[in-house]
Design a protein around this motif. Structure first.
Motif, PDB file in Angstrom:
ATOM      1  N   GLN A   9       0.843  -1.183   0.000  1.00 38.72           N
ATOM      2  CA  GLN A   9       0.000   0.000   0.000  1.00 38.72           C
ATOM      3  C   GLN A   9       0.881   1.236   0.000  1.00 38.72           C
ATOM      4  OE1 GLN A   9      -2.693   0.038   3.304  1.00 38.72           O
ATOM      5  NE2 GLN A   9      -4.307  -0.700   1.967  1.00 38.72           N
ATOM      6  N   LYS A  10       0.478   2.227  -0.809  1.00 39.47           N
ATOM      7  CA  LYS A  10       1.213   3.479  -0.798  1.00 39.47           C
ATOM      8  C   LYS A  10       0.529   4.419   0.182  1.00 39.47           C
ATOM      9  CE  LYS A  10       4.275   4.830  -3.750  1.00 39.47           C
ATOM     10  NZ  LYS A  10       4.870   5.898  -4.462  1.00 39.47           N
ATOM     11  N   ALA A  11       1.330   5.090   1.016  1.00 38.14           N
ATOM     12  CA  ALA A  11       0.742   5.987   2.008  1.00 38.14           C
ATOM     13  C   ALA A  11       0.801   7.449   1.549  1.00 38.14           C
ATOM     14  CB  ALA A  11       1.464   5.833   3.340  1.00 38.14           C
ATOM     15  N   TRP A  12      -0.283   8.139   1.772  1.00 38.30           N
ATOM     16  CA  TRP A  12      -0.370   9.576   1.476  1.00 38.30           C
ATOM     17  C   TRP A  12      -0.942  10.271   2.707  1.00 38.30           C
ATOM     18  CZ3 TRP A  12       0.375  12.145  -3.421  1.00 38.30           C
ATOM     19  CH2 TRP A  12       0.830  11.295  -4.437  1.00 38.30           C
ATOM     20  N   LYS A  33     -13.276   5.424   1.057  1.00 35.44           N
ATOM     21  CA  LYS A  33     -13.688   4.093   0.595  1.00 35.44           C
ATOM     22  C   LYS A  33     -12.934   3.705  -0.678  1.00 35.44           C
ATOM     23  CE  LYS A  33     -16.798   2.536   3.462  1.00 35.44           C
ATOM     24  NZ  LYS A  33     -17.579   3.604   4.061  1.00 35.44           N
ATOM     25  N   VAL A  34     -12.948   4.588  -1.678  1.00 34.11           N
ATOM     26  CA  VAL A  34     -12.385   4.168  -2.965  1.00 34.11           C
ATOM     27  C   VAL A  34     -10.855   4.115  -2.916  1.00 34.11           C
ATOM     28  CG1 VAL A  34     -14.373   5.032  -4.266  1.00 34.11           C
ATOM     29  CG2 VAL A  34     -12.344   6.454  -4.082  1.00 34.11           C
ATOM     30  N   LEU A  35     -10.230   4.993  -2.153  1.00 36.95           N
ATOM     31  CA  LEU A  35      -8.766   4.953  -2.110  1.00 36.95           C
ATOM     32  C   LEU A  35      -8.273   3.678  -1.426  1.00 36.95           C
ATOM     33  CD1 LEU A  35      -7.562   8.643  -1.571  1.00 36.95           C
ATOM     34  CD2 LEU A  35      -7.715   7.315  -3.682  1.00 36.95           C
ATOM     35  N   ALA A  36      -9.002   3.245  -0.381  1.00 39.13           N
ATOM     36  CA  ALA A  36      -8.605   1.999   0.279  1.00 39.13           C
ATOM     37  C   ALA A  36      -8.676   0.844  -0.713  1.00 39.13           C
ATOM     38  CB  ALA A  36      -9.517   1.729   1.477  1.00 39.13           C
ATOM     39  N   GLU A  37      -9.713   0.867  -1.531  1.00 40.62           N
ATOM     40  CA  GLU A  37      -9.899  -0.167  -2.550  1.00 40.62           C
ATOM     41  C   GLU A  37      -8.758  -0.157  -3.581  1.00 40.62           C
ATOM     42  OE1 GLU A  37     -12.361  -1.990  -1.821  1.00 40.62           O
ATOM     43  OE2 GLU A  37     -12.708  -3.256  -3.577  1.00 40.62           O
ATOM     44  N   LEU A  38      -8.155   1.003  -3.735  1.00 39.80           N
ATOM     45  CA  LEU A  38      -7.072   1.142  -4.719  1.00 39.80           C
ATOM     46  C   LEU A  38      -5.690   1.052  -4.066  1.00 39.80           C
ATOM     47  CD1 LEU A  38      -8.705   4.059  -6.753  1.00 39.80           C
ATOM     48  CD2 LEU A  38      -8.446   1.690  -7.528  1.00 39.80           C
ATOM     49  N   ASP A  39      -5.661   0.497  -2.870  1.00 42.61           N
ATOM     50  CA  ASP A  39      -4.401   0.284  -2.141  1.00 42.61           C
ATOM     51  C   ASP A  39      -3.676   1.575  -1.787  1.00 42.61           C
ATOM     52  OD1 ASP A  39      -4.713  -2.472  -2.178  1.00 42.61           O
ATOM     53  OD2 ASP A  39      -3.795  -2.614  -4.170  1.00 42.61           O
ATOM     54  N   ILE A  40      -4.435   2.644  -1.591  1.00 40.51           N
ATOM     55  CA  ILE A  40      -3.820   3.879  -1.104  1.00 40.51           C
ATOM     56  C   ILE A  40      -4.132   3.982   0.378  1.00 40.51           C
ATOM     57  CG2 ILE A  40      -3.895   6.404  -1.195  1.00 40.51           C
ATOM     58  CD1 ILE A  40      -2.648   5.352  -3.694  1.00 40.51           C
ATOM     59  N   GLU A 135      -2.208  10.042 -12.031  1.00 39.31           N
ATOM     60  CA  GLU A 135      -0.753   9.878 -12.149  1.00 39.31           C
ATOM     61  C   GLU A 135      -0.185   8.750 -11.286  1.00 39.31           C
ATOM     62  OE1 GLU A 135       0.934  13.699 -11.288  1.00 39.31           O
ATOM     63  OE2 GLU A 135       0.197  14.585 -13.164  1.00 39.31           O
ATOM     64  N   ASP A 136      -0.761   8.528 -10.131  1.00 37.89           N
ATOM     65  CA  ASP A 136      -0.142   7.581  -9.209  1.00 37.89           C
ATOM     66  C   ASP A 136      -0.872   6.248  -9.133  1.00 37.89           C
ATOM     67  OD1 ASP A 136       2.065   9.305  -7.673  1.00 37.89           O
ATOM     68  OD2 ASP A 136       0.348  10.535  -8.197  1.00 37.89           O
ATOM     69  N   VAL A 137      -2.217   6.296  -9.198  1.00 37.63           N
ATOM     70  CA  VAL A 137      -2.952   5.031  -9.209  1.00 37.63           C
ATOM     71  C   VAL A 137      -2.992   4.501 -10.646  1.00 37.63           C
ATOM     72  CG1 VAL A 137      -5.154   3.914  -8.753  1.00 37.63           C
ATOM     73  CG2 VAL A 137      -4.339   5.712  -7.212  1.00 37.63           C
ATOM     74  N   GLY A 138      -3.404   5.362 -11.547  1.00 39.40           N
ATOM     75  CA  GLY A 138      -3.430   4.972 -12.966  1.00 39.40           C
ATOM     76  C   GLY A 138      -4.772   4.410 -13.385  1.00 39.40           C
ATOM     77  N   LEU A 139      -5.155   4.708 -14.638  1.00 36.03           N
ATOM     78  CA  LEU A 139      -6.472   4.295 -15.134  1.00 36.03           C
ATOM     79  C   LEU A 139      -6.618   2.773 -15.170  1.00 36.03           C
ATOM     80  CD1 LEU A 139      -6.972   6.899 -18.001  1.00 36.03           C
ATOM     81  CD2 LEU A 139      -8.278   6.747 -15.873  1.00 36.03           C
TER      82      LEU A 139
END
Ligand code: SF4
Ligand code: SF4
Lengths: 304, 213
Positions: A9-12, A33-40, A135-139
Motif C-alpha cells: 500500500q502506498k501511504a499519502w 472508501k475508494v482509495l482503500a480499494e485502490l491500495d492507497i 498519475e499515481d494510481v493509474g487508469l
C-alpha cells in the motif's frame, strides 16, 4: 518513519482543508472508501491548518506562511499530500513550487516559520485527488477495480477552476480542454456528456461577498448540463458541490427552473462502479435526490 | 466614491459602503439580480478624472509585488474582461478597467472600488492574457494594498479570525464532529491555533485583522 515500507500500500498524508469537514463529509467518506480499494493508505494529518487561500485576498504573505506550514508537516512525516479541495490543492502546489524555486522567498518564509520551530525544505509533493488517481494510481488499476460498470448512466463534469488553473503554477491537465475527469468518468463505464462552457467557473469563491452572481453562473451551467442530457453532474470540489447541489433547490426557486440533477462527488461515482452501496458512499447526504441514479445502478445489478 | 468628500474620510468610507452593498438577500426581486449595488458604474469609473488623482508611481508599486511584474505589458485587448465569469453577470466588475486605471495611476479609485472584491480568483484571465499579465494576482495585490489602508470586507475578517481560533476557516459545530464519528470517519485531526497566532503576530496579520491596518 517510512510508512511505505513492508507494504504494497502506498501511504499519502490526507489534507482535509476547511470546507470538507465543515459541510461536505460525503466527499470525504467516499474518498476514503475508494482509495482503500485502490491500495492507497491515508495517514491523518494532526496540527494541519487552513491552506491559506481564504486570506490571500487580505494578506498574501500570511497565505504563503500558512501553506508552507502545512508543507513542513508533510515533510516531517516524509509523505506526499493528497488534497480533496482544488482550492487547497492549487494553493499548496503553487506555494510548494514557488518556495522550491526561489531561495529568497524560501528564506523569508522560513524566517517566520522558525519562530514555531519549523523549516520548509522542499522535499514533498502535493496533489489533488484527481491528479493522484491519474498519475499515481493509474487508469488501468482503476479499471480493474470496477466491478459494476455504470453503462446505464450518462453524466457530465464540473471540474472546478483550481484543479488546472493557473496553468504554469498548477501543472496538471489542460484547463481549455480538460481530460482528467473525463477519463476517470469513462473508466466507470458511464457515458460522458460534454456541454457548453464546461470549464467555466461556478462563482463559488465570491458567494460570501455577493451571492447573486455565483447563483446565476451556476444556474447557467445547470441549464447547459440539462440540455446536454446528463443524468448527473460530477464534481471534485467541496465549494462547487455546494453551488450545484446544496444551492440547486434555491436556484430552481429563484429562477423558476426545474433541474433535479443529482450532483455526485467523483469518488461516489467510482464507488458505485466498484460495487459499494449507496449507504457506504453516503449518497443520502446529498441535497438533490440521487434515487434515479441509484435505481439505474441497482437495475443493472438485478438484471445480471 | 464622491470626490468632494474630505480626504480623511476616504479611509473608512469604502468599507462601510462595502458592507451595505453586499447585504444581499435572496428575497430581492429577480429584476435586481444583475445590478450589484456598487458605488461605481462602468461609465463613471473613467469619467471626470481630476489631475490630482494620478499617481504615476502606482504601476511601479504594483510591479514590485510577486505576481505584478508583468502589469505594464497590458495592451488593453480586453480578453480578461470578455472571458471573466464575474463580468458576465456584473454590470460593474471589469478587470481590464481596473488594470487600465492602475496603469493610469488612479490609485485611490482602484483601491476604494467595491468591485475589487468581486474577483473569484478563477485564473481564467491569467491563463488567457496574451501579454502574460497575471491579472488575478494583480487584483489580489490591489486588495492586499487596500487592506493596508484599512479596507477589509467583513467576510475576510471572519475567515481570518476563524483560522486563528480554530486553525481552519470555519468553526465546526460539536454536533457535526460527533456525526463524523457516527458515520465512521476518524476524529478530525487536532489543529494548533497557538502556532498560527504566533505567526500572525510576527507578520502583522493579527493587527490587520483588527482593522488598525
Ligand atoms: S487580457 Fe492582458 S493584455 Fe488584455 S486587457 Fe487584460 S491584462 Fe491587458
Ligand atoms: S480571476 Fe477574477 S478577474 Fe480573472 S477571470 Fe476570474 S473572476 Fe474574472
Amino acid at each position: 518513519m517510512d510508512v511505505n515500507k513492508d507494504s504494497n500500500q502506498k501511504a499519502w498524508l490526507l489534507f482535509l482543508g476547511c470546507a470538507v469537514p465543515y459541510r461536505v463529509s460525503s466527499y470525504e467518506i467516499s474518498t476514503r472508501k475508494v482509495l482503500a480499494e485502490l491500495d492507497i493508505k491515508l495517514v491523518e494529518m494532526p496540527e494541519y491548518n487552513c491552506c491559506g487561500l481564504p486570506i490571500d485576498p487580505i494578506d498574501h504573505e500570511m497565505m504563503l506562511i500558512l501553506a508552507a506550514r502545512n508543507l513542513t508537516l508533510a515533510e516531517e512525516k516524509g509523505l506526499n499530500l493528497v488534497v480533496l479541495c482544488p482550492g487547497c490543492a492549487g494553493t499548496l502546489r503553487k506555494v510548494n513550487k514557488k518556495l522550491k524555486e526561489s531561495k529568497m522567498l524560501r528564506e523569508k518564509i522560513n524566517s517566520y516559520l522558525k519562530e514555531t520551530g519549523r523549516e520548509f525544505k522542499g522535499t514533498i509533493e502535493a496533489k489533488h485527488l484527481l491528479q493522484l488517481l491519474i498519475e499515481d494510481v493509474g487508469l488501468e488499476k482503476i479499471r480493474s477495480a470496477v466491478k459494476k460498470p455504470l453503462f446505464n448512466l450518462q453524466v457530465s463534469e464540473h471540474m472546478g477552476c483550481h484543479v488546472t488553473r493557473p496553468t504554469g503554477a498548477v501543472d496538471f491537465d489542460n484547463p481549455e480542454n480538460p481530460e482528467a475527469l473525463k477519463k476517470l468518468i469513462e473508466v466507470t463505464g458511464a457515458k460522458y456528456v460534454d456541454y457548453i462552457d464546461k470549464s467555466a467557473c461556478c462563482g463559488a469563491p465570491i458567494a460570501g461577498v455577493n451571492d447573486k452572481i455565483p447563483l446565476q453562473l451556476t444556474k447557467e451551467k445547470l441549464i447547459h448540463v440539462k440540455d446536454a442530457g446528463a443524468q448527473a453532474l460530477i464534481t471534485v470540489c467541496p465549494f462547487c458541490h455546494m453551488m450545484f447541489d446544496t444551492n440547486q433547490p434555491r436556484i430552481e426557486r429563484m429562477f423558476n427552473e426545474t433541474f433535479k440533477i443529482p450532483v455526485l462527488h467523483y469518488p461516489q461515482l467510482l464507488g458505485l462502479a466498484m460495487g459499494f452501496s449507496s449507504e457506504e458512499l453516503n449518497l443520502k447526504g446529498l441535497r438533490v435526490d440521487p434515487t434515479p441514479i441509484i435505481s439505474q445502478v441497482s437495475d443493472r445489478a438485478e438484471g445480471k | 466614491m464622491s470626490e468632494s468628500k474630505p480626504r480623511q474620510k476616504e479611509k473608512v468610507e469604502p468599507e462601510r459602503e462595502f458592507t451595505k452593498a453586499t447585504s444581499t438577500s435572496s428575497e430581492e426581486p429577480l429584476s435586481d439580480m444583475t445590478k450589484d449595488k456598487t458605488s461605481e458604474r462602468r461609465g463613471s469609473e473613467t469619467a471626470s478624472i481630476k489631475a490630482h488623482e494620478f499617481d504615476p508611481h502606482f504601476k511601479h508599486e504594483i510591479s514590485n509585488f510577486h505576481g505584478g511584474e508583468k502589469l505594464k505589458q497590458c495592451f488593453q485587448c480586453g480578453t480578461c474582461t470578455s472571458d471573466c465569469p464575474i463580468a458576465r453577470f456584473s454590470d460593474s466588475y471589469r478587470p481590464r478597467s481596473l488594470i487600465r486605471m492602475a496603469l493610469l495611476g488612479l490609485k485611490d479609485r482602484v483601491l476604494s472600488s467595491d468591485t475589487l472584491w468581486l474577483c473569484a480568483a478563477c485564473f481564467t484571465c491569467t491563463d488567457r492574457c496574451p501579454q502574460d499579465v497575471e491579472v488575478a494576482s494583480v487584483i489580489r495585490i490591489f486588495r492586499n494594498i487596500a487592506v493596508k489602508r484599512g479596507v477589509i470586507p467583513q467576510i475576510f475578517k471572519e475567515l481570518g479570525s476563524n483560522i486563528l481560533e480554530n486553525g481552519i476557516a470555519y468553526k465546526i459545530p460539536e454536533l457535526r464532529l460527533k456525526k463524523r464519528e457516527q458515520t465512521g470517519l476518524p476524529p478530525l485531526p487536532k489543529r494548533n491555533p497557538k502556532a498560527l497566532e504566533k505567526l500572525a503576530k510576527e507578520t502583522g496579520f493579527l493587527k490587520k485583522l483588527k482593522g488598525s491596518g
